[in-house]
Scaffold this active site. Structure first.
Site, PDB file in Angstrom:
ATOM      1  N   ASP A  32       0.845  -1.201   0.000  1.00 45.55           N
ATOM      2  CA  ASP A  32       0.000   0.000   0.000  1.00 45.55           C
ATOM      3  C   ASP A  32       0.886   1.259   0.000  1.00 45.55           C
ATOM      4  O   ASP A  32       1.902   1.312   0.709  1.00 45.55           O
ATOM      5  CB  ASP A  32      -0.902  -0.026   1.246  1.00 45.55           C
ATOM      6  CG  ASP A  32      -2.072   0.921   1.125  1.00 45.55           C
ATOM      7  OD1 ASP A  32      -3.208   0.447   1.077  1.00 45.55           O
ATOM      8  OD2 ASP A  32      -1.852   2.155   1.080  1.00 45.55           O
ATOM      9  N   HIS A 101     -10.363  -5.406  -3.171  1.00 50.23           N
ATOM     10  CA  HIS A 101      -9.022  -5.640  -2.624  1.00 50.23           C
ATOM     11  C   HIS A 101      -9.140  -6.023  -1.164  1.00 50.23           C
ATOM     12  O   HIS A 101     -10.055  -5.591  -0.464  1.00 50.23           O
ATOM     13  CB  HIS A 101      -8.119  -4.423  -2.809  1.00 50.23           C
ATOM     14  CG  HIS A 101      -8.709  -3.137  -2.321  1.00 50.23           C
ATOM     15  ND1 HIS A 101      -9.640  -2.418  -3.042  1.00 50.23           N
ATOM     16  CD2 HIS A 101      -8.515  -2.451  -1.176  1.00 50.23           C
ATOM     17  CE1 HIS A 101      -9.984  -1.346  -2.360  1.00 50.23           C
ATOM     18  NE2 HIS A 101      -9.322  -1.346  -1.219  1.00 50.23           N
TER      19      HIS A 101
HETATM   20  P1  5GP Z   1      -9.866   1.232   0.524  1.00 50.66           P
HETATM   21  O1  5GP Z   1     -10.073   2.464   1.340  1.00 50.66           O
HETATM   22  O2  5GP Z   1     -10.529   1.334  -0.843  1.00 50.66           O
HETATM   23  O3  5GP Z   1     -10.207  -0.028   1.242  1.00 50.66           O
HETATM   24  O4  5GP Z   1      -8.292   1.149   0.291  1.00 50.66           O
HETATM   25  C1  5GP Z   1      -7.621   1.686  -0.785  1.00 50.66           C
HETATM   26  C2  5GP Z   1      -6.147   1.601  -0.446  1.00 50.66           C
HETATM   27  O5  5GP Z   1      -5.411   1.708  -1.640  1.00 50.66           O
HETATM   28  C3  5GP Z   1      -5.650   2.695   0.495  1.00 50.66           C
HETATM   29  O6  5GP Z   1      -5.046   2.096   1.641  1.00 50.66           O
HETATM   30  C4  5GP Z   1      -4.645   3.468  -0.350  1.00 50.66           C
HETATM   31  O7  5GP Z   1      -3.530   3.887   0.390  1.00 50.66           O
HETATM   32  C5  5GP Z   1      -4.257   2.466  -1.412  1.00 50.66           C
HETATM   33  N1  5GP Z   1      -3.911   3.031  -2.696  1.00 50.66           N
HETATM   34  C6  5GP Z   1      -4.649   3.932  -3.417  1.00 50.66           C
HETATM   35  N2  5GP Z   1      -4.059   4.182  -4.603  1.00 50.66           N
HETATM   36  C7  5GP Z   1      -2.928   3.433  -4.630  1.00 50.66           C
HETATM   37  C8  5GP Z   1      -1.894   3.268  -5.604  1.00 50.66           C
HETATM   38  O8  5GP Z   1      -1.890   3.882  -6.670  1.00 50.66           O
HETATM   39  N3  5GP Z   1      -0.904   2.384  -5.300  1.00 50.66           N
HETATM   40  C9  5GP Z   1      -0.866   1.696  -4.117  1.00 50.66           C
HETATM   41  N4  5GP Z   1       0.156   0.859  -3.916  1.00 50.66           N
HETATM   42  N5  5GP Z   1      -1.826   1.826  -3.185  1.00 50.66           N
HETATM   43  C10 5GP Z   1      -2.840   2.690  -3.431  1.00 50.66           C
END
Ligand code: 5GP
Ligand code: ZN
Length: 136
Positions: A32, A101
């Site tokens: 992340d 994810h």
């Molecule tokens: P959600 O809030 O949708 O469960 O989690 C999305 C996660 O994706 C967040 O923890 C954020 O830091 C991560 N994230 C968002 N965009 C990117 C990216 O471009 N690359 C990586 N490695 N992580 C990302």
């Protein structure tokens, strides 16, 4: 199934570089960008599904199998003391990227992270009503 406008599709297919810690035909696991702790990783199916409501059962099972495997790797190599699995579905639940994810978040003694919820309360009657709604 790929969506051109989906950042996780592009990462999962390798079109955008990422810190990949595991890859096979169906999944890519990346670190992340804004980690909760050292080693915070995201299990991404290579096919696009918005969230848990949409994914096939075998994709759900595959993600959990991978989490099981990576849990041991994170513990052994990063010396973590515990682990949270987090999986958000829908913006109300905190999902910010609409490509399924599974977060795998290693935990360390004194890491200061807070992952969880505010406990509520429920009477036995309320629990019974909900049980009926879910099972009758
Ligand atoms: P959600 O809030 O949708 O469960 O989690 C999305 C996660 O994706 C967040 O923890 C954020 O830091 C991560 N994230 C968002 N965009 C990117 C990216 O471009 N690359 C990586 N490695 N992580 C990302
Ligand atoms: Zn996608």
């Amino acid at each position: 199934m790929t969506k051109n406008d989906c950042i996780f599709c592009r990462i999962a297919k390798g079109e955008i570089p990422s810190a990949t810690i595991y890859e096979d035909e169906k999944f890519r696991v990346i670190l992340d960008l804004n980690p909760a702790t050292k080693g915070h990783a995201l299990i991404l199916p290579k096919d696009h599904w918005d969230c848990l409501y949409d994914i096939p059962e075998e994709t759900a099972a595959g993600a959990m199998k991978l989490a099981k495997k990576l849990a041991a790797t994170l513990r052994d190599r990063l010396h973590s003391d515990g682990l949270n699995l987090v999986q958000n579905n829908g913006s109300t639940a905190g999902q910010t990227v609409s490509h399924f994810h599974l977060h795998i978040i290693p935990r360390y003694e004194g890491d200061g992270q807070k992952i969880g919820w505010v406990p509520g309360s429920s009477s036995p009657q309320e629990l019974d009503e909900i049980k009926k709604m879910l099972t009758d």
